[in-house]
Design a protein around this motif. Structure first.
Motif, short mmCIF file in Angstrom:
data_model
loop_
_atom_site.label_atom_id
_atom_site.label_comp_id
_atom_site.label_asym_id
_atom_site.label_seq_id
_atom_site.Cartn_x
_atom_site.Cartn_y
_atom_site.Cartn_z
N GLU A 86 -8.17 0.66 9.53
CA GLU A 86 -8.50 0.72 8.53
C GLU A 86 -10.45 0.47 8.38
N THR A 124 -5.07 0.96 -4.90
CA THR A 124 -4.64 0.72 -3.61
C THR A 124 -3.63 0.00 -3.45
N GLN A 179 6.35 3.25 0.83
CA GLN A 179 5.93 2.83 2.63
C GLN A 179 7.19 2.35 2.87
N GLU A 186 -3.92 7.15 4.32
CA GLU A 186 -4.22 6.22 2.91
C GLU A 186 -3.19 5.80 2.66
N GLN A 197 -6.00 3.13 5.79
CA GLN A 197 -6.09 2.57 4.81
C GLN A 197 -7.01 2.34 4.42
N ASN A 250 -1.75 3.38 1.98
CA ASN A 250 -1.34 2.15 1.79
C ASN A 250 -2.08 2.53 -0.71
N ARG A 251 -2.49 3.94 -0.43
CA ARG A 251 -1.88 4.47 -1.65
C ARG A 251 -0.80 4.96 -2.12
#
Length: 319
Positions: A47, A160, A121, A112, A152, A114-115
């Protein structure tokens, strides 16, 4: 005393570390944590803000040994089938055939993560926990070794979707790259093409070597006093009023495996207290939830680390 096998593994790991450090400049500790995750059969969440080398680290590790490798760029319109695969009707056989998705590889770079939406997910949950995928009532095993390296952006950034606790718990560690030191950043500017360099890394081992080292890490000896130390910290995270969610049993297991892996990385076949202490923050910080009553000017992730440090500082370390 070191065994011959431990010494051999340590030499191979040193070669692997040098290979990656030629590309990822000035981040020796981050590289060691990534290798620890690999040895512990865990998954790694990196992250940080864009542009500090998260994807470069993941690609460098993937290119450092002979294995299958897939990079998945997560976007808001991605579907679960784009990750795990879909069943397609074959008019010749008059039956549905499963077409594997990019998840069927040894190293997965989930860029990425958390896009994308929570629905997509969640497609990774079974894969990361059980190394298998179930589609249309059929279970498909994933290749070994299997490692997800996810990146992320901080959740404060636009566009996000925060990873749910169940997803975060599947990651062995969460680490941050941080900005490089000035000398390292100057070297990056001179090279000017870190991505191309990552693609040019020469593999130093194959998948069977990695599996052998993972097996060796699982045999590293751990004294009962170290287990008691780890469990004391776990118990205190569940009791403190500053946290609304403490460390899970999976988290305790992950710390144990990570400490064994760190010992092997250091060339030992036994654990020391420092193996546990140095890994508590990267292994535990993303598994706890700070209580809403605990008001602070820090970000939630930084608050969690501060609370864990306080617990560590007041917990007796076995000698």
């Amino acid at each position: 005393m070191q065994t011959t096998t431990t010494t051999t593994h340590s030499a191979h790991l040193a070669d692997l570390e040098r290979s990656i450090s030629r590309v990822v400049k000035g981040k020796e500790e981050v590289i060691r944590l990534a290798l620890t995750s690999l040895l512990a059969r865990g998954h790694l969440l990196i992250e940080d803000v864009p542009g500090v080398g998260k994807t470069t680290l993941a690609q460098s590790l993937a290119n450092s040994f002979h294995c299958s490798f897939q990079r998945i760029q997560f976007t808001s319109d991605m579907l679960p089938g784009d990750v795990i695969g879909v069943s397609v009707f074959n008019p010749v056989t008059q039956d549905f055939e499963f077409k594997p998705g990019p998840i069927f590889a040894n190293i997965i770079v989930a860029d990425e993560i958390n896009r994308t939406t929570p629905k997509t997910q969640s497609a990774l949950l079974e894969a990361m926990n059980e190394s298998q995928i179930t589609v249309d009532n059929h279970t498909h095993p994933l290749p070994k070794p299997f490692l997800v390296l996810a990146t992320q952006n901080p959740i404060e950034h636009h566009g996000t979707y925060p990873l749910p606790e169940s997803q975060l718990d599947r990651f062995l560690m969460r680490i941050r790259m941080g900005y490089p030191a000035r000398a390292s950043e100057k070297e990056i500017l001179r090279n000017d093409s870190s991505r191309a360099t990552a693609d040019q890394i020469t593999p130093v081992m194959d998948a069977t070597d990695v599996i052998a080292m993972q097996d060796a890490a699982s045999r590293v000896k751990v004294d009962d006093s170290l287990l008691d130390y780890a469990l004391e910290i776990v118990e205190r995270t569940r009791q403190t009023e500053q946290l609304s969610l403490g460390v899970s049993t999976r988290g305790a297991v992950m710390l144990h495996r990570a400490a064994q892996a760190r010992a092997l990385l250091e060339g030992r076949d036994y654990c020391l207290p420092d193996d546990f202490k140095q890994l508590i923050l990267p292994v535990f910080a993303h598994r706890v939830v700070v209580s809403s009553r605990y008001v602070s000017t820090q970000k939630k992730s930084e608050q969690a680390e501060t609370i864990l440090r306080e617990i560590m500082d007041t917990t007796r370390v076995p000698l």
